[in-house]
Scaffold this motif. Structure first.
Motif, PDB file in Angstrom:
ATOM      1  N   THR A  66       0.855  -1.195   0.000  1.00 14.15           N
ATOM      2  CA  THR A  66       0.000   0.000   0.000  1.00 14.15           C
ATOM      3  C   THR A  66       0.880   1.230   0.000  1.00 14.15           C
ATOM      4  OG1 THR A  66      -0.128   0.317   2.402  1.00 14.15           O
ATOM      5  CG2 THR A  66      -1.705  -1.213   1.416  1.00 14.15           C
ATOM      6  N   ASN A  68       1.078   5.479   0.837  1.00 15.15           N
ATOM      7  CA  ASN A  68       0.613   6.329   1.927  1.00 15.15           C
ATOM      8  C   ASN A  68      -0.653   7.075   1.500  1.00 15.15           C
ATOM      9  OD1 ASN A  68       0.537   7.768   4.339  1.00 15.15           O
ATOM     10  ND2 ASN A  68       1.831   9.394   3.519  1.00 15.15           N
ATOM     11  N   PRO A  70      -5.215   6.752   1.916  1.00  9.70           N
ATOM     12  CA  PRO A  70      -6.314   6.087   2.628  1.00  9.70           C
ATOM     13  C   PRO A  70      -6.968   4.995   1.787  1.00  9.70           C
ATOM     14  CG  PRO A  70      -6.511   8.485   2.750  1.00  9.70           C
ATOM     15  CD  PRO A  70      -5.469   8.197   1.729  1.00  9.70           C
ATOM     16  N   ASP A 105      -2.400   0.909   8.658  1.00 14.79           N
ATOM     17  CA  ASP A 105      -2.760   0.130   9.843  1.00 14.79           C
ATOM     18  C   ASP A 105      -1.730  -0.961  10.147  1.00 14.79           C
ATOM     19  OD1 ASP A 105      -5.320   1.172  10.743  1.00 14.79           O
ATOM     20  OD2 ASP A 105      -6.074   0.515   8.798  1.00 14.79           O
ATOM     21  N   TYR A 138      -1.400   0.422  14.566  1.00 21.29           N
ATOM     22  CA  TYR A 138      -2.454   1.310  15.060  1.00 21.29           C
ATOM     23  C   TYR A 138      -3.255   0.632  16.163  1.00 21.29           C
ATOM     24  CZ  TYR A 138      -6.325   4.618  15.158  1.00 21.29           C
ATOM     25  OH  TYR A 138      -7.249   5.543  15.558  1.00 21.29           O
ATOM     26  N   THR A 234      -4.892   0.088   4.518  1.00 20.24           N
ATOM     27  CA  THR A 234      -4.949   1.389   5.186  1.00 20.24           C
ATOM     28  C   THR A 234      -6.411   1.797   5.308  1.00 20.24           C
ATOM     29  OG1 THR A 234      -4.812   2.632   3.100  1.00 20.24           O
ATOM     30  CG2 THR A 234      -2.726   2.089   4.210  1.00 20.24           C
ATOM     31  N   SER A 238      -2.839   6.146   7.069  1.00 19.80           N
ATOM     32  CA  SER A 238      -2.155   5.313   6.088  1.00 19.80           C
ATOM     33  C   SER A 238      -0.650   5.297   6.315  1.00 19.80           C
ATOM     34  CB  SER A 238      -2.473   5.814   4.678  1.00 19.80           C
ATOM     35  OG  SER A 238      -2.093   7.177   4.536  1.00 19.80           O
ATOM     36  N   ASP A 239       0.018   4.434   5.553  1.00 16.00           N
ATOM     37  CA  ASP A 239       1.462   4.264   5.575  1.00 16.00           C
ATOM     38  C   ASP A 239       1.895   3.566   4.289  1.00 16.00           C
ATOM     39  OD1 ASP A 239       3.081   5.334   7.545  1.00 16.00           O
ATOM     40  OD2 ASP A 239       2.716   3.734   8.989  1.00 16.00           O
ATOM     41  N   HIS A 241       3.729   0.370   3.018  1.00 21.45           N
ATOM     42  CA  HIS A 241       4.073  -0.970   3.504  1.00 21.45           C
ATOM     43  C   HIS A 241       4.807  -1.696   2.382  1.00 21.45           C
ATOM     44  CE1 HIS A 241       0.428   0.097   5.947  1.00 21.45           C
ATOM     45  NE2 HIS A 241       1.222  -0.351   6.909  1.00 21.45           N
TER      46      HIS A 241
END
Length: 311
Positions: A66, A68, A70, A105, A138, A234, A238-239, A241
């Motif tokens: 993913t 960054n 949403p 997450d 999270y 996410t 978000s992040d 990954h």
């Protein structure tokens, strides 16, 4: 002829060195479950892995499950099941994003009978059958005794339900706190499994080549055939990954470790000491008999004394 003989000898020596190296290391790399740059071939596919959802491949850096952003979901799954009875999976990964206190997450490493099915558990399905290792960044419940990021293992049987609202606390097999997000050091995880022996997870996130044990659980049962997978999702936060490299090796069995006895409470320890308990009981009986005997003698003396006064 001389050139041919020299070539054959060289090949034989090289083959011997390879076999000796494998015998020394007691491990053989499984290309079917290993992944390295550039990740894809000329047809923009990988021979041994499928990827999809929002996953993006940078052939020089990583497979980004993913970005960054949403509401993203990405996956990476082996095409063939992992059938080795004993194996080691070493994963190099990276989780990062903008600085701040809200991010998520997380992502998951899977050894599951289900594959490529998008769902609510870090991007994969719930009620899975197999093992999930969750790199959770999270805190949903806000009442845990541990801090986040947190690495947690769950063993599913096809019926157990991972509760997102409680961060899987009711179905946790084992876990540990691990500050793996946004690190400058290379972050890695090493999962070792010996059938009918133990499952162990080690992490590298503080210093290069410094591994710390997250957990070690005896006698974990896995399905005979599981797929190796990596997923992430996410939500409103978000992040990035990223999966950078995966190396899977078969292992030679090791002697089964004896399980450590569960520590007993003080009360149970006292009740289990049979000799000491009997001696204490005997001492109390003798003391009680002495007291009763003393009271009887005193009473007889008092009665005799009273009779003498009457005369």
């Amino acid at each position: 002829m001389l050139y041919l003989k020299t070539t054959l000898l060289a090949l034989g020596a090289a083959f011997g060195m390879t076999v000796a190296q494998q015998s020394t290391n007691q491990a053989i790399t499984l290309q079917t479950h290993s992944l390295y740059p550039p990740y894809i071939d000329d047809d923009l596919q990988n021979r041994w892995f499928d990827f999809g959802g929002d996953a993006v491949i940078n052939t020089n850096k990583h497979v980004r499950l993913t970005s960054n952003r949403p509401s993203q979901v990405g996956y990476l799954w082996s095409r063939l099941p992992l059938t080795a009875a004993n194996f080691e999976i070493e994963l190099e990964y990276n989780v990062d994003g903008p600085s701040g206190h809200l991010f998520g997450d997380g992502f998951a490493l899977w050894l599951s009978k289900q594959r490529m099915s998008i769902g609510p558990v870090f991007g994969s399905v719930n009620n899975f059958d197999g093992l999930g290792i969750f790199f959770d960044t999270y805190d949903n419940e806000r009442s845990h005794k541990h801090s986040f990021p947190y690495v947690q293992a769950m063993l599913g049987d096809g019926y157990k339900y991972y509760d997102n609202d409680k961060d899987g606390s009711s179905t946790e097999l084992a876990g540990c706190e691990a500050d793996f997000r946004g690190k400058t050091v290379v972050t890695k995880a090493r999962l070792t499994f010996y059938k009918d022996n133990y499952l162990r997870l080690e992490l590298q996130h503080e210093k290069e080549d410094e591994w710390t044990e997250c957990f070690k659980v005896p006698n974990v049962k896995l399905p005979d055939q599981v797929y190796l997978g990596f997923t992430a999702h996410t939500g409103e936060i978000s992040d990035n990954h990223d999966i950078i490299a995966v190396t899977t090796k078969t292992l030679i069995p090791v002697p089964i470790e004896k399980q450590k006895p569960i520590p007993q409470t003080g009360k149970k320890a006292k009740s289990s000491s049979g000799g000491g308990g009997f001696l204490w009981f005997l001492f109390k009986m003798i003391a009680a008999a002495g007291i009763v005997g003393g009271m009887f003698v005193a009473y007889r003396m008092y009665e005799k004394s009273g009779n003498m006064k009457r005369f």
